[in-house]
Design a protein around this motif. Sequence first.
Motif, PDB file in Angstrom:
ATOM      1  N   GLU A 230      97.473  35.702 103.403  1.00  0.00           N
ATOM      2  CA  GLU A 230      98.386  35.650 104.538  1.00  0.00           C
ATOM      3  C   GLU A 230      98.380  34.331 105.304  1.00  0.00           C
ATOM      4  O   GLU A 230      99.410  33.878 105.779  1.00  0.00           O
ATOM      5  CB  GLU A 230      98.107  36.814 105.491  1.00  0.00           C
ATOM      6  CG  GLU A 230      98.600  38.150 104.929  1.00  0.00           C
ATOM      7  CD  GLU A 230      98.298  39.311 105.869  1.00  0.00           C
ATOM      8  OE1 GLU A 230      97.664  39.069 106.934  1.00  0.00           O
ATOM      9  OE2 GLU A 230      98.684  40.450 105.551  1.00  0.00           O
ATOM     10  N   LYS A 231      97.242  33.705 105.437  1.00  0.00           N
ATOM     11  CA  LYS A 231      97.165  32.462 106.210  1.00  0.00           C
ATOM     12  C   LYS A 231      97.209  31.212 105.327  1.00  0.00           C
ATOM     13  O   LYS A 231      97.076  30.096 105.823  1.00  0.00           O
ATOM     14  CB  LYS A 231      95.887  32.457 107.046  1.00  0.00           C
ATOM     15  CG  LYS A 231      95.860  33.538 108.122  1.00  0.00           C
ATOM     16  CD  LYS A 231      94.581  33.457 108.949  1.00  0.00           C
ATOM     17  CE  LYS A 231      94.572  34.559 110.015  1.00  0.00           C
ATOM     18  NZ  LYS A 231      93.318  34.507 110.829  1.00  0.00           N
ATOM     19  N   ALA A 232      97.396  31.407 104.054  1.00  0.00           N
ATOM     20  CA  ALA A 232      97.412  30.277 103.123  1.00  0.00           C
ATOM     21  C   ALA A 232      98.827  29.731 102.969  1.00  0.00           C
ATOM     22  O   ALA A 232      99.808  30.474 103.008  1.00  0.00           O
ATOM     23  CB  ALA A 232      96.880  30.710 101.760  1.00  0.00           C
ATOM     24  N   GLU A 233      98.920  28.425 102.771  1.00  0.00           N
ATOM     25  CA  GLU A 233     100.226  27.798 102.553  1.00  0.00           C
ATOM     26  C   GLU A 233     100.865  28.247 101.248  1.00  0.00           C
ATOM     27  O   GLU A 233     102.084  28.129 101.074  1.00  0.00           O
ATOM     28  CB  GLU A 233     100.075  26.273 102.549  1.00  0.00           C
ATOM     29  CG  GLU A 233      99.627  25.692 103.876  1.00  0.00           C
ATOM     30  CD  GLU A 233      99.328  24.208 103.763  1.00  0.00           C
ATOM     31  OE1 GLU A 233     100.242  23.470 103.333  1.00  0.00           O
ATOM     32  OE2 GLU A 233      98.203  23.801 104.091  1.00  0.00           O
ATOM     33  N   ILE A 234     100.059  28.727 100.339  1.00  0.00           N
ATOM     34  CA  ILE A 234     100.570  29.176  99.042  1.00  0.00           C
ATOM     35  C   ILE A 234     100.705  30.698  99.005  1.00  0.00           C
ATOM     36  O   ILE A 234     100.663  31.306  97.934  1.00  0.00           O
ATOM     37  CB  ILE A 234      99.657  28.702  97.891  1.00  0.00           C
ATOM     38  CG1 ILE A 234      98.221  29.234  98.081  1.00  0.00           C
ATOM     39  CG2 ILE A 234      99.671  27.198  97.775  1.00  0.00           C
ATOM     40  CD1 ILE A 234      97.352  29.074  96.854  1.00  0.00           C
TER      41      ILE A 234
ATOM     42  N   GLN B  21      80.223  40.764  90.691  1.00  0.00           N
ATOM     43  CA  GLN B  21      79.927  39.350  90.476  1.00  0.00           C
ATOM     44  C   GLN B  21      79.250  38.746  91.713  1.00  0.00           C
ATOM     45  O   GLN B  21      79.538  39.126  92.848  1.00  0.00           O
ATOM     46  CB  GLN B  21      81.216  38.567  90.165  1.00  0.00           C
ATOM     47  CG  GLN B  21      81.807  38.839  88.805  1.00  0.00           C
ATOM     48  CD  GLN B  21      82.664  40.092  88.794  1.00  0.00           C
ATOM     49  OE1 GLN B  21      82.926  40.667  89.837  1.00  0.00           O
ATOM     50  NE2 GLN B  21      83.077  40.515  87.627  1.00  0.00           N
ATOM     51  N   LYS B  22      78.380  37.800  91.463  1.00  0.00           N
ATOM     52  CA  LYS B  22      77.697  37.096  92.536  1.00  0.00           C
ATOM     53  C   LYS B  22      78.684  36.265  93.342  1.00  0.00           C
ATOM     54  O   LYS B  22      79.632  35.710  92.796  1.00  0.00           O
ATOM     55  CB  LYS B  22      76.623  36.182  91.934  1.00  0.00           C
ATOM     56  CG  LYS B  22      75.780  35.443  92.963  1.00  0.00           C
ATOM     57  CD  LYS B  22      74.739  34.577  92.270  1.00  0.00           C
ATOM     58  CE  LYS B  22      73.923  33.793  93.290  1.00  0.00           C
ATOM     59  NZ  LYS B  22      72.917  32.922  92.620  1.00  0.00           N
ATOM     60  N   THR B  23      78.498  36.205  94.651  1.00  0.00           N
ATOM     61  CA  THR B  23      79.383  35.411  95.513  1.00  0.00           C
ATOM     62  C   THR B  23      78.636  34.201  96.049  1.00  0.00           C
ATOM     63  O   THR B  23      77.397  34.174  96.093  1.00  0.00           O
ATOM     64  CB  THR B  23      79.921  36.245  96.682  1.00  0.00           C
ATOM     65  OG1 THR B  23      78.816  36.744  97.455  1.00  0.00           O
ATOM     66  CG2 THR B  23      80.748  37.416  96.176  1.00  0.00           C
ATOM     67  N   TYR B  24      79.407  33.214  96.492  1.00  0.00           N
ATOM     68  CA  TYR B  24      78.840  31.957  96.976  1.00  0.00           C
ATOM     69  C   TYR B  24      79.496  31.587  98.305  1.00  0.00           C
ATOM     70  O   TYR B  24      80.621  31.996  98.591  1.00  0.00           O
ATOM     71  CB  TYR B  24      79.087  30.830  95.959  1.00  0.00           C
ATOM     72  CG  TYR B  24      78.439  31.066  94.619  1.00  0.00           C
ATOM     73  CD1 TYR B  24      77.207  30.511  94.305  1.00  0.00           C
ATOM     74  CD2 TYR B  24      79.070  31.863  93.660  1.00  0.00           C
ATOM     75  CE1 TYR B  24      76.625  30.729  93.064  1.00  0.00           C
ATOM     76  CE2 TYR B  24      78.488  32.091  92.420  1.00  0.00           C
ATOM     77  CZ  TYR B  24      77.266  31.517  92.131  1.00  0.00           C
ATOM     78  OH  TYR B  24      76.676  31.745  90.906  1.00  0.00           O
ATOM     79  N   GLU B  25      78.779  30.816  99.088  1.00  0.00           N
ATOM     80  CA  GLU B  25      79.340  30.319 100.337  1.00  0.00           C
ATOM     81  C   GLU B  25      80.233  29.126 100.024  1.00  0.00           C
ATOM     82  O   GLU B  25      79.750  28.037  99.725  1.00  0.00           O
ATOM     83  CB  GLU B  25      78.212  29.905 101.291  1.00  0.00           C
ATOM     84  CG  GLU B  25      77.430  31.061 101.879  1.00  0.00           C
ATOM     85  CD  GLU B  25      78.264  31.918 102.806  1.00  0.00           C
ATOM     86  OE1 GLU B  25      79.180  31.367 103.456  1.00  0.00           O
ATOM     87  OE2 GLU B  25      78.014  33.139 102.877  1.00  0.00           O
ATOM     88  N   SER B  26      81.526  29.349 100.042  1.00  0.00           N
ATOM     89  CA  SER B  26      82.463  28.265  99.761  1.00  0.00           C
ATOM     90  C   SER B  26      83.808  28.597 100.382  1.00  0.00           C
ATOM     91  O   SER B  26      84.121  29.756 100.648  1.00  0.00           O
ATOM     92  CB  SER B  26      82.618  28.049  98.249  1.00  0.00           C
ATOM     93  OG  SER B  26      83.184  29.198  97.650  1.00  0.00           O
ATOM     94  N   LYS B  27      84.595  27.572 100.608  1.00  0.00           N
ATOM     95  CA  LYS B  27      85.917  27.772 101.202  1.00  0.00           C
ATOM     96  C   LYS B  27      86.987  27.635 100.130  1.00  0.00           C
ATOM     97  O   LYS B  27      86.729  27.185  99.016  1.00  0.00           O
ATOM     98  CB  LYS B  27      86.158  26.745 102.304  1.00  0.00           C
ATOM     99  CG  LYS B  27      86.106  25.298 101.831  1.00  0.00           C
ATOM    100  CD  LYS B  27      86.331  24.351 102.995  1.00  0.00           C
ATOM    101  CE  LYS B  27      86.285  22.889 102.520  1.00  0.00           C
ATOM    102  NZ  LYS B  27      86.523  21.932 103.608  1.00  0.00           N
ATOM    103  N   GLY B  28      88.184  28.026 100.493  1.00  0.00           N
ATOM    104  CA  GLY B  28      89.308  27.859  99.591  1.00  0.00           C
ATOM    105  C   GLY B  28      89.552  29.070  98.712  1.00  0.00           C
ATOM    106  O   GLY B  28      88.755  30.007  98.646  1.00  0.00           O
ATOM    107  N   LEU B  29      90.704  29.047  98.031  1.00  0.00           N
ATOM    108  CA  LEU B  29      91.107  30.121  97.141  1.00  0.00           C
ATOM    109  C   LEU B  29      91.145  29.642  95.692  1.00  0.00           C
ATOM    110  O   LEU B  29      91.443  28.472  95.420  1.00  0.00           O
ATOM    111  CB  LEU B  29      92.502  30.632  97.516  1.00  0.00           C
ATOM    112  CG  LEU B  29      92.662  31.348  98.857  1.00  0.00           C
ATOM    113  CD1 LEU B  29      94.132  31.683  99.090  1.00  0.00           C
ATOM    114  CD2 LEU B  29      91.820  32.605  98.910  1.00  0.00           C
ATOM    115  N   VAL B  30      90.856  30.555  94.791  1.00  0.00           N
ATOM    116  CA  VAL B  30      90.947  30.309  93.354  1.00  0.00           C
ATOM    117  C   VAL B  30      91.807  31.414  92.758  1.00  0.00           C
ATOM    118  O   VAL B  30      91.531  32.601  92.962  1.00  0.00           O
ATOM    119  CB  VAL B  30      89.557  30.310  92.690  1.00  0.00           C
ATOM    120  CG1 VAL B  30      89.685  30.114  91.184  1.00  0.00           C
ATOM    121  CG2 VAL B  30      88.664  29.250  93.292  1.00  0.00           C
TER     122      VAL B  30
END
Length: 526
Positions: A139-143, A339-348
């Motif tokens: 929702e808050k992403a430009e894409i 799945q293991k999660t990581y501290e990171s920003k952005g979308l994939v």
Amino acid sequence: MAKNKTDLTNLIIKDKNGRRFLAKIFYSRVILSFFIIALQISIFILFCVRLNPHIEYYYGTSIGLSAIFMIYLSNSRGRNEFKITWLLPLVIFPLFGVSAYLMYHGNYGGRYYRKRMNKINDKLKGFYPPEEGFSKMLEKAEIEDLGKYLLRVGKFYPYQNNQLEYFESGEVFFDELCRSLEKAKSFIFLEFFIIGVDESWNKILRILEKKVKEGVKVRIIYDGIGSVAAAQSSYQKYLESKGIEAHVFLPVIPFFSTEINNRDHRKIVLIDSEIAFTGGLNLSNEYFNYGKNRFAYWKDNAIKISGPAAVSFTRMFLQTWNLQSKKEEDFAYFLHGGQKTYESKGLVIPYADDAFNKIDIAENVYLYLINHAKKSLDITTPYLLIDNHLLTDLIFAVQRGVRVRIAVPSIPDHFTTFCIGKTFQYDLMKNGVEIYEYQKGFIHSKTFVCDGKIATIGSINLDYRSLYHHFECGCLLYKNDVVKEMQEDFNQIVKDSSLMTCESYKKSPAIRKFAGRALRIFAPLL
């Protein structure tokens, strides 16, 4: 026994260049086209020499077929470029022009696989998570609109909290690939257009053999045309004797396989649904700059995804694997989640396209980035054979004030596509697009970087085969740190390249310019 297996591998390595050359000739669409045309000419000569009194039947039948087929083409759905391409053989060689269209464009053999793919997708529905939470993630992403499009048409989910690593060359990718394969605990999936039976592949194979002995399930898909040596039944049995499950994707029967254009061009490594690799790299010496190869240097790239997004590649692999498998698959074993999660920003957002879905997903992603770029758009591609949509939108982007830069090879991989690509480059340069020719060797990476914050990386070339005929995969990246690395890599590519100009194109060899313009009509078939 072991000695015989080793001898088989070494024999293939020794003879792979000869086999590849003969196979390219044997399976070549050009050769098949000339064969069909030769039959047409033979029939015409037969009527002229032996059946001259009845030649009006030949002309009448030809004109009738041409008229009916032209009406059909004008009312059919599809790209105008494809229609124009088929009109030429239809007018000159109508009988076999129609036959060739029905065989290869109609692709009746592909209809079975389309039905099969639909059944697989229906079975996978039970393993997709609810879409609501993923829609909110966008929702808050430009894409947002692009993300929802991918979710709606292909069940390609956006993911957060992934760890990403970018590889700017095959050498660094290969080392990390081997280290990651060594850590596999449950399963390893490999899906590649080209697996070269050579020294680098044998190093990977030794690791896979070791993992099989440790109880890891290993599956490999490789293309029937791209992986000529590995596609031999003897080599497939050789892999299976080591406990490795192997599929040759859509094996080709010369002259009879109507789905000959529908190749598996994806590049996927999947480890335990926890780690995924994708990019432009195949598994062969050339891609890792190992040993003596055709080009002084092979410039390519890849990305490693650790975290929740890796499961999307598991689903992609299971689709293509089960397309030809007759066994009932237990998807739950591979799609267990957690799945293991990581501290990171952005979308994939991993995404894919295939020859049977009747949706131009790969091209639509590229068109979106072209039309939403505001300041800059940087593209790398080995082939630049584009349709009018892409050509017009790239020019429109420049007219909107976007700086568009495209990096391409300075030396040919395939002479015909190279010559035709030059004509598209000239059309773009005339309208302000900057074209850079890579000078250090051959550039094979397929990336878009938009405004320094949105990017794609994967197997998808800017040509008709990738955009319409093949099975492809890509990864959309939004506000991830690796996007900056991809931007820096592109800037380095520009430094290692020469800026093309309209004048330099005009000074290029006359034969190259003539071949490019004369053969451009056939670009959709290449």
